[in-house]
Motif scaffolding. Structure first.
Motif, PDB file in Angstrom:
ATOM      1  N   GLY A1280       0.785  -1.230   0.000  1.00 42.68           N
ATOM      2  CA  GLY A1280       0.000   0.000   0.000  1.00 42.68           C
ATOM      3  C   GLY A1280       0.811   1.270   0.000  1.00 42.68           C
ATOM      4  O   GLY A1280       0.255   2.359  -0.104  1.00 42.68           O
ATOM      5  N   GLY A1281       2.116   1.168   0.185  1.00 44.56           N
ATOM      6  CA  GLY A1281       2.950   2.359   0.159  1.00 44.56           C
ATOM      7  C   GLY A1281       2.841   3.219   1.395  1.00 44.56           C
ATOM      8  O   GLY A1281       3.158   4.416   1.341  1.00 44.56           O
ATOM      9  N   ARG A1282       2.405   2.655   2.531  1.00 46.35           N
ATOM     10  CA  ARG A1282       2.296   3.443   3.754  1.00 46.35           C
ATOM     11  C   ARG A1282       3.668   3.894   4.214  1.00 46.35           C
ATOM     12  O   ARG A1282       4.644   3.158   4.115  1.00 46.35           O
ATOM     13  N   VAL A1283       3.730   5.119   4.735  1.00 45.67           N
ATOM     14  CA  VAL A1283       4.985   5.719   5.174  1.00 45.67           C
ATOM     15  C   VAL A1283       4.936   5.879   6.690  1.00 45.67           C
ATOM     16  O   VAL A1283       3.976   6.426   7.236  1.00 45.67           O
ATOM     17  N   LEU A1284       5.964   5.381   7.360  1.00 41.55           N
ATOM     18  CA  LEU A1284       6.105   5.548   8.801  1.00 41.55           C
ATOM     19  C   LEU A1284       7.334   6.396   9.061  1.00 41.55           C
ATOM     20  O   LEU A1284       8.429   6.060   8.621  1.00 41.55           O
ATOM     21  N   VAL A1285       7.135   7.495   9.766  1.00 46.32           N
ATOM     22  CA  VAL A1285       8.231   8.398  10.099  1.00 46.32           C
ATOM     23  C   VAL A1285       8.469   8.308  11.597  1.00 46.32           C
ATOM     24  O   VAL A1285       7.564   8.553  12.393  1.00 46.32           O
ATOM     25  N   ASN A1286       9.655   7.945  11.973  1.00 47.16           N
ATOM     26  CA  ASN A1286      10.069   7.964  13.373  1.00 47.16           C
ATOM     27  C   ASN A1286      11.051   9.112  13.549  1.00 47.16           C
ATOM     28  O   ASN A1286      12.090   9.158  12.888  1.00 47.16           O
ATOM     29  N   GLN A1287      10.691  10.032  14.416  1.00 48.50           N
ATOM     30  CA  GLN A1287      11.555  11.170  14.688  1.00 48.50           C
ATOM     31  C   GLN A1287      11.537  11.444  16.188  1.00 48.50           C
ATOM     32  O   GLN A1287      10.804  10.804  16.933  1.00 48.50           O
ATOM     33  N   ALA A1288      12.341  12.376  16.623  1.00 51.16           N
ATOM     34  CA  ALA A1288      12.562  12.551  18.052  1.00 51.16           C
ATOM     35  C   ALA A1288      11.653  13.595  18.678  1.00 51.16           C
ATOM     36  O   ALA A1288      11.734  13.811  19.882  1.00 51.16           O
TER      37      ALA A1288
END
Length: 1726
Positions: A1280-1288
């Motif tokens: 599905g092209g889902r984007v997960l962004v992990n940031q601080a």
């Protein structure tokens, strides 16, 4: 009501005797919990959260003040549900017998039920709050939603009842928010409930710009609350199309009940009704020692009182946890619920005549409604009574709180009066009917006692029974009697009776009273009888010897008849009032104190109507109306009720005329659009989870700390632990454990063992280094023992405490309730031992003394610390090195440390006034610093008071530790816990967090403390999980505060030009018990201390001092607000003296005929320019091509282009531009407001208005380069092209997870995360995400280019059918400039010209690639095209999503990495290298002005209008930025006005809860709050301030900064707090005008607020913060030991009764004094 205390320890558990159960209708379903599961003393909020899993209901304060716990409760027979504080509702009060029919069950609705009841979120009240940007951190939002749902249900049940704007605003009474500033909440309520006929609300709605909604899929839609497609306050450079709004979606956070919760048993809809037991009862607690009764008659209650005596606690309505937490009392106490006693409850009755009978258990709401009805009848005058009753409690409290419970809120032991109803009843000649059972006949006997006597005489009840039953032996009545009713006399309007009530408190609503006055005017015997009656004046005021404002003294003055109505002869009444009241105040024991006596006298004058000659005429409310009803108000300046104070008047003045202005650039969409965060919909539905909502594992240990009750307490570590362990077993069970510093894990090195260092003095327990209280006492050796008086911070005190509130012990239990109950019992014993020297803990325990109090030697003030030389050094705590920033022309004293600096100032001071204007504050005549008390400008400490308290859940998995924590700084938690937990490295400690419920800097470094407690419990007890959730009082006492500051200054100004020549600042800060972050705060204060003012000779010295108080923690602005307060006060003082000097010179010149040899030539006319002109004349201004300073440490550059530490200011024209700058924009409205203030002041004598304006230069980012960095991880999923962004970045309302769609914060995925503070959340994390996204995008573009080249050019014979366009060929088009999208469009166009057969064969050959590339460019649209908000947005977004999914699938098939890491590490402003000269990423150039009104009688201040002109650069999200600005502005108002941090003589925090610490509520904010995000037309958003061509050498020029860098969007979290300093300035101008108006000549006069006309002999008004009413009155009238000026100021006739009163007192001096009663006895009238 019964009183008494008792403790009975039962040897063995009695048999179970329970016929009650917790059975309610919860969100439409019947829920039944076993009696063994529910503690009847537990608050309903705890039952909902822990037992039933409804975690949307939050617990913020536990005292019914914040409103986060609000739920709706409906009982049988009620038309609609009312809102209650579930933290004050005992679960036992909702218990019923098993036979109770379902229709009779109480119905409870939580925020989850409100969300589920809506067919769709669209159009609901909850959605309206979200769409109006009414949430930030979201912790308080469920309470707001429940209040709105209550009002919605009320309107549905009473459709014909009209409501006004005032009623809508009243909904927020009792609900506090620390983030939003209330303006968007008020707007959302008005939008949801206002009628179309209300012109004021409709005008405000039209002033509010539309918002944009972003759902979890990244879809955007614009909302138009007013129906306008274009809005005048949203400036757009070009016309654009608008899409159709989409229905917002919920936040993707499914509701999950906690694991292991007790399952709810849902019963069938119908059950037969069976007769209940006559005396329902249940046993509870350890060993079933507690008893909870639910009687149905008064006789049953009296029987229980007679049987159990002092053990009985009566429960009626709310739990009085504001003063005595119910669930902290011993479990052996017998609790009797009065809610089922019909004889005590129900509305008030009027049996006949003007006598009103109020049932003891009648709710405040029932009493209020009854009084409103009597007022509407026109027969009685009760408008002031209704207003007082409305102001002392909110909707939630009134619905549950009872009259008798409020009257009984008196702690006999300490003489504390907490009741606001008592004063009202006393003024109404209230009598209390009491009953008890006779000790001989066991029959009920009744008596009547005066309410005033009851409150002042402990024997009043017994004496009343003896008078009523003279032949009956009464005996000891303590704890045996019951209040059944109250009888009151109603003031009849036609007879001339009246009762007027007024009160003053730090916060308008639901806050303890500082002072209250009630005046009862009694009617006479008749018009011909000659007797016109008299007057009674009742008053309460703070105890003079107590620092706790809750300790009140109740007084009474009887005014004899004067032969005329008091209303008809104000002067005669005035003299009598003063004589009687002052005499009473002088004779009272205990005394109120001079300041408090003045406050009582002034408030009495206001209530008595002695200010009726003021310019604005007062108008009474019409009969039958109250504030908030039609006819009572129509907005600002309309009808007013009888005013008792500025804040009372706020009840009839709505918050109108708000506006928000910002810039939208459609080229950068969706950035620059006001986007509402998706999490808002989780906030309003209760599905947003916080650290305290985390699932609790089975077998988890719950930890509660026990705190030191005094600053320095020495104790035996192991002996105290063992003694308390025995007490814990008695109070709870054997499953409870007590830990001390002896249980700290042993992490000593071999050297430490050899040196004799105990385990509790290693890094495992020492949170901040130990600093000996005597210099050189450590002598460089290892510290093996902490001596009393030393400083330092520890997780658990190592035998000696360093401040009151430090953790001494940890109580660990199997449940949170049990842990808190035992900890409170232990805390009570500890308090008795230390504070009252009694109890078993104070005596010897097994041969050793457990406790010893050394608080008499504690250092509790900066004055004491300076005398002992306890200043700190940023690098070595044993050295004294202040933080100094300076600039000057001579290198020999560039740092201003040599003797030349003193000689320089001596020379300036000696120059004549016609050349130099000199002022000083806190400096002696010889130039040395004056360290005496009162010699400095003081800005008080401020508590962070976030709505979500500190919480941590620690679990162990093998050698790793997982922590769910409410922290702003995960890396700090890692580094601190690594040595404590014995982890191999920081990677073994994983910190999880997604959001916190407010932080403001208070959850940075100090947030490691609760996590450490959980770790200690885990290791000491061997459990796998431990949880710490602090209650409000513990959190406020343990965690630090924003430090208090003292400032001293001296300023020299050129008298002719108005230019500041030199400034010397000395800033001292109270660091508390350890240095902590003090060096960072001192550095920020030093570099911010000149604001936007160029001073050629400048020095700022900042020092931190150690005291035995709470440690100083960073808060919004990091010392910037304190530094601004200092410099603005210094400039106000300098300008005041400059005007005086110029006026003096002009008078001298006129007197001598104006000698032509030396005319007073003034190029700067201070009188005409005013303070605003004086400030602008000294602004920084960028001078192009100015030479760069030669060295980093040399501050010899005298250019206005460089700040005091040498950094170049490149964008000063944002402030200075006369056409579009922030200062020019602010000045336009400022001039209009000044004219309005002048007009108001000319018509009013006892009130004055003033306007102040200030600029702000704020350096963005951290001052050290290594802190300005962060990391982000981007993961793209193939499915599905889902984007997960992990940031601080931690989301706490600051928008760092709004600008970025992110997952939770996890130190496993984002290591080395910087703390989310200093307004750097978006600044550091957005560039990191952009960097990672840019890398990933380039990788995918290269993949697509390769696919075009390899698949289409190599595997097919496209060239056979025609030549390709030239730019496709590598040889004719550079690879760096090629675009995959443009190539594919060209190839598609070329392929269209092929023969059909050839085209088909070519497509068949490359079908997999074409399937991807057809999505890559679809309908001339590329996958990297931003989302469109025009045309058909739904279709275009679907196409874009499908295109992106195809690209991701193809990348996965080609084995292209779909993960990327981004970094942020930006240069300083102008692209320069970080160093001590370039310490800012950018600068904010802002301005603000504030219009205030000061009440000359009560000392109250109200902000009428506040306009902020803010430089946010190119705002990424104006909705977030405006919310941050408004929230910071209101938080700054609290710092300036209401938030008082106080300690007693032992160092205990007196203002440790929301009940005692007054954060702003929705009535504190200005009536008009306007926010302008200033932009410059005709320039690019990324560079709003173009500068001239820089011709300097390359290494000196400013370098260009990338568009997505921090220079484009600027911080909005911290600078707005600094702008609140305008309130101090405006208040000073208004107080100056009051002094000139009220004080006699020579008593001290000062500048007029509007015209700033100053006489040469007028003193300058010095102000400290917070500006409480008593502080304002002291500033107006002085701090003398008499109140002569106060008396003269009140009366228009100018008569002074002070001397007459003094003569009378002298005559009585020789008489023998009458025998006084005991303390707390009767205070009869004169």
């Amino acid at each position: 009501m019964a009183h008494g205390e008792g403790l009975v320890v039962m040897a063995q558990a009695p048999p179970a005797m329970t016929n009650l159960q917790f059975r309610v209708k919860l969100n439409g379903k019947v829920v039944c919990l076993d009696a063994a599961t529910v503690d009847p003393l537990a608050p309903l909020a705890s039952v909902l959260r822990q037992e039933l899993g409804f975690r949307g209901t939050k617990i913020g304060c536990g005292q019914g003040n914040c409103g986060a716990c609000t739920v709706n409760l409906k009982r049988y027979g009620e038309l609609y549900a009312s809102c209650i504080n579930s933290c004050l509702c005992a679960a036992g009060s909702l218990m019923v017998s098993p036979e109770t029919p379902i229709n009779f069950l109480p119905e409870i609705t939580t925020v989850e039920g409100v969300a589920a009841a809506e067919a769709s979120l669209a159009g609901s009240v909850a959605t309206t709050i979200a769409n109006c940007n009414g949430t930030q951190c979201g912790y308080c939002t469920p309470g707001m939603v429940m209040k709105a749902a209550y009002f919605q249900g009320k309107l549905a049940a009473q459709p014909d009842t009209p409501h006004s704007c005032r009623d809508i605003e009243d909904l927020l009474d009792g609900n506090l928010c620390r983030c939003t500033g209330y303006r968007p909440l008020l707007h959302s309520f008005k939008q949801a409930f206002s009628s179309e006929e209300d012109p004021h609300i409709q005008a405000e709605l039209k002033q509010t710009p539309p918002m944009v909604v972003c759902d979890e899929d990244g879809n955007y839609s614009r909302l138009y609350s007013t129906g306008h497609l274009r809005h005048p306050n949203v400036v757009r450079p070009a016309e654009d199309d608008h899409g159709v709004p989409r229905q917002p979606q919920r936040d993707a956070e499914p509701f999950q009940p906690p694991s292991g919760m007790a399952p709810a048993a849902y019963e069938p809809a119908v059950r037969p009704a069976i007769e209940s037991h006559p005396l329902p009862v249940m046993r509870f607690g350890p060993q079933l020692q507690g008893l909870w009764y639910a009687p149905a008659s008064i006789h049953h209650v009296l029987q229980l009182l007679a049987e159990h005596g002092p053990q009985v606690r009566l429960v009626a309505g709310n739990i009085n946890s504001a003063w005595v937490p119910l669930n902290s009392l011993p479990d052996t106490t017998v609790y009797v619920s009065l809610l089922g006693v019909s004889e005590l409850s129900g509305p008030a009755e009027q049996p006949g005549g003007p006598r009103l009978c109020i049932h003891a258990a009648a709710t405040l709401s029932e009493l209020y409604d009854k009084l409103l009805g009597l007022q509407a009848s026109g027969e009685y005058e009760l408008s002031s009574v209704c207003e007082h009753l409305f102001s002392i409690s909110n909707i939630q409290v009134r619905y549950r709180g009872t009259v008798a419970g409020n009257v009984n809120a008196v702690e006999r032991r300490d003489g504390i009066l907490h009741s606001d109803i008592s004063l009202l009843l006393a003024a109404l000649n209230g009598e209390m009917e009491v009953a008890m059972l006779s000790t001989t006949t066991k029959e009920r006997i009744n008596a009547t006692v005066c309410v005033y006597d009851f409150l002042n005489d402990q024997n009043a009840v017994k004496e009343a029974f003896e008078r009523a039953h003279p032949g009956v032996k009464i005996g000891d009545v303590t704890s045996r009697w019951l209040a059944t009713a109250f009888l009151c006399d109603l003031p009849k309007r036609d007879a001339g009776d009246a009762v007027h009530v007024g009160r003053v408190s730090h916060r308008r609503e639901n806050h303890p009273t500082m002072c209250s006055v009630a005046w009862r005017r009694r009617a006479g015997q008749g018009s011909g009888g000659g007797d016109n009656g008299g007057s009674d004046l009742f008053f309460t005021g703070p105890h003079a010897t107590s620092q706790d404002e809750r300790v009140l003294v109740l007084g009474h003055v009887v005014l004899a008849p004067q032969g005329a109505s008091p209303a008809a002869a104000s002067s005669g009444v005035s003299r009598e009032l003063v004589a009687c009241l002052r005499k009473k105040l002088a004779c009272m024991q205990p005394r109120l104190g001079v300041e408090n006596e003045r406050l009582v006298l002034h408030l009495a004058a206001r209530v008595f109507g002695l200010d009726k000659d003021d310019g604005q005429q007062q108008q009474q409310l019409q009969p039958g109306t109250r504030v908030g009803q039609p006819g009572a108000m129509d907005g600002v300046g309309s009808q007013r009720a009888m005013r008792t104070s500025v804040l009372e008047e706020r009840k009839v003045a709505c918050q109108f005329n708000n506006s928000q202005h910002f810039y939208v650039d459609p080229r950068l969409a969706p950035t620059t659009e006001p986007i509402i965060k998706p999490a808002s919909y989780a906030h309003v539905t209760g599905t947003a989870l916080y650290a305290s909502d985390a699932d609790v594992p089975m077998g988890c240990t719950h930890v509660t700390p026990v705190l030191s009750p005094a600053a320095i307490v020495e104790f035996d570590i192991e002996g105290l632990r063992d003694a308390v362990q025995e007490l814990a077993v008695v109070c709870a069970s054997h499953g409870t454990h007590v830990l001390s510093a002896a249980d700290i894990p042993d992490r000593r090195t071999d050297k430490q063992r050899a040196d004799g260092v105990p385990p509790w003095l290693t890094a495992a327990n020492v949170y901040a280094p130990v600093v000996p209280h005597q210099e050189g006492s450590s002598s460089g050796r290892a510290i093996t023992r902490v001596e009393p008086g030393d400083f330092g911070e520890f997780f658990i005190a190592p035998g000696v405490t360093t401040y009151a509130g430090q953790c001494v012990l940890l109580v660990c239990a199997r449940s949170e309730a049990e842990s808190q109950r035992v900890a409170r019992a232990v805390q009570s014993e500890l308090d008795d031992a230390v504070l009252r020297s009694k109890g078993p803990l104070f005596t010897e325990y097994k041969g050793s003394m457990l406790l010893k109090d050394h608080s008499g030697s504690a250092v509790l003030s900066m004055e004491q610390s300076r005398r002992r030389g306890l200043s700190i050094d940023p690098y070595d705590p044993n050295k004294v090195v202040p933080v100094v920033h300076a600039r000057g022309k001579e290198a020999i004293y560039a740092d201003k440390e040599s003797a030349n600096w003193g000689l320089f100032w001596k020379e300036l001071k000696g120059k004549p006034k016609k050349e130099v204007t000199y002022v000083e504050r806190g400096f002696k005549t010889d130039g040395s610093v004056d360290e005496a008390p009162g010699s400095a400008v003081v800005t008080g400490a401020q508590s962070h008071l976030y709505m979500e308290t500190q919480a941590a859940l620690l679990t162990r998995q093998e050698h790793r530790f997982n922590i769910h924590h409410s922290t702003q700084s995960a890396s700090d938690v890692q580094s601190v816990l690594t040595p404590l937990l014995g982890a191999r490295n920081s990677a073994d400690i994983v910190v999880h967090n997604k959001r916190v419920g407010g932080g403001f800097g208070g959850k940075t470094t100090c947030s490691a403390i609760p996590a450490a407690w959980a770790g200690i419990a885990c290791l000491a007890l061997g459990t796998q999980a431990a949880r710490v959730v602090l209650d409000r009082q513990v959190d406020t006492k343990v965690m630090g505060v924003n430090m208090s500051f003292e400032g001293r200054y001296r300023v020299a100004v050129d008298t002719r030009t108005g230019k500041v020549l030199a400034m010397d600042l000395r800033i001292d800060a109270d660091s508390g018990c350890s240095a902590g972050t003090t060096p960072w705060i001192m550095l920020k204060a030093a570099i911010s201390s000149d604001n936007f003012y160029f001073v050629p000779e400048f020095r700022a010295e900042c020092n931190g001092y150690l005291t035995h108080t709470q440690k100083g923690n960073p808060m919004r602005s990091f010392g910037g607000v304190q530094a601004a307060a200092m410099v603005e006060s210094a400039l106000d003082h300098a300008f005041h003296q400059l005007v005086s000097n110029q006026a003096l010179l002009m008078r001298q010149s006129a007197g001598t005929g104006g000698s032509s040899n030396d005319p007073p030539v003034m190029s700067f006319n201070a009188q005409g320019e005013g303070p605003s002109g004086f400030r602008s004349a000294n602004f920084y201004r960028h001078e192009p091509n100015m030479a760069w300073p030669r060295t980093l440490l040399q501050r010899d550059n005298r250019s206005r282009s460089f700040i005091n530490y040498g950094q170049e200011l490149l964008q000063t024209n944002i402030m200075n531009d006369p056409k579009g700058g922030t200062w020019a924009a602010a000045m336009a409205g400022y001039r209009t407001a000044v004219a309005a203030a002048e007009e108001f002041n000319s018509m009013n004598r006892l009130r004055k208005q003033a306007v102040a304006i200030m600029p702000l230069l704020y350096a963005g980012g951290y001052e050290f380069a290594f802190l300005n960095q962060n990391t982000a991880m981007i993961n793209v999923y193939n499915n599905g092209g889902r984007v997960l962004v992990n940031q601080a970045g931690v989301e706490m309302g600051n928008g760092c997870q709004v600008n970025i769609q992110v997952g939770g914060i996890n130190t496993d995925t984002v290591p080395n995360a910087q703390s989310t503070g200093a307004s750097s959340g978006s600044d550091l994390n957005v560039p990191a995400v952009v960097d990672g996204a840019t890398k990933l995008r380039k990788r995918l573009e290269c993949m697509l280019d390769a696919a075009l080249r390899d698949v289409l050019l190599k595997r097919t014979r496209i060239n056979a059918y025609g030549p390709l366009p030239p730019f496709v060929l590598e040889c004719e088009f550079p690879a760096a400039a090629r675009s995959g999208a443009s190539q594919w469009r060209a190839i598609q166009e070329h392929v269209r010209q092929w023969p059909i057969g050839a085209k088909g064969s070519a497509e068949a050959a490359v079908s997999p690639a074409l399937a991807c590339l057809d999505h890559y460019v679809l309908n001339n649209r590329s996958w990297n095209t931003p989302p469109a908000l025009s045309g058909e947005p739904h279709k275009s977004l679907e196409e874009l999503s499908e295109c992106w999914a195809g690209v991701v699938r193809y990348a996965y098939q080609q084995r292209v990495a779909l993960q990327e890491t981004g970094r942020s590490g930006d240069p300083a402003d102008g692209g320069r290298v970080w160093n001590m000269q370039n310490m800012a990423c950018y600068f904010n150039y802002a301005a603000a002005w504030m219009h205030v009104e000061v009440d000359g009688l009560t000392g109250e201040i109200e902000a009428l209008r506040y306009d902020v002109f803010y430089d946010a650069g190119g705002s990424r999200n104006p909705a977030i930025d405006i919310g941050q600005i408004e929230g910071g502005a209101v938080q700054g108002l609290g710092h300036m006005l209401t938030e008082v941090v106080k300690y007693d003589k032992k160092g205990r925090r007196l203002t440790g809860s929301i009940m005692s610490y007054a954060i702003p509520d929705h009535r504190t904010i200005p009536r008009s709050l306007n926010t302008h995000l200033v932009w410059r037309p005709g320039t690019d958003v990324a560079s709003p301030s173009p500068s001239p061509i820089d011709t300097r050498p390359v290494h000196e020029r400013a370098q260009p900064v990338e568009l997505m860098n921090r220079a484009r969007a600027k911080t909005t979290g911290e600078p707005p707090l600094v702008l609140a300093v305008t309130l101090i300035m405006a208040a000073r101008y208004a107080i100056t005008a009051l002094r000139r108006e009220l004080l006699p000549v020579g008593a001290g006069q000062a500048t007029d607020a509007a015209t700033t006309a100053t006489q040469a002999d007028e003193p300058f008004v010095h102000l400290n913060t917070p500006l409480t009413p008593t502080a304002v009155l002291q500033a107006i009238y002085g701090d003398g030991q008499d109140i002569t000026h106060t008396v003269q100021a009140i009366y228009s006739d100018g008569r002074d009764t002070t001397h007459t009163l003094q003569r009378k007192k002298k005559k009585k001096k020789g008489k023998k004094k009458k025998k006084k009663g005991k303390a707390g006895g009767r205070l009869g009238g004169q």
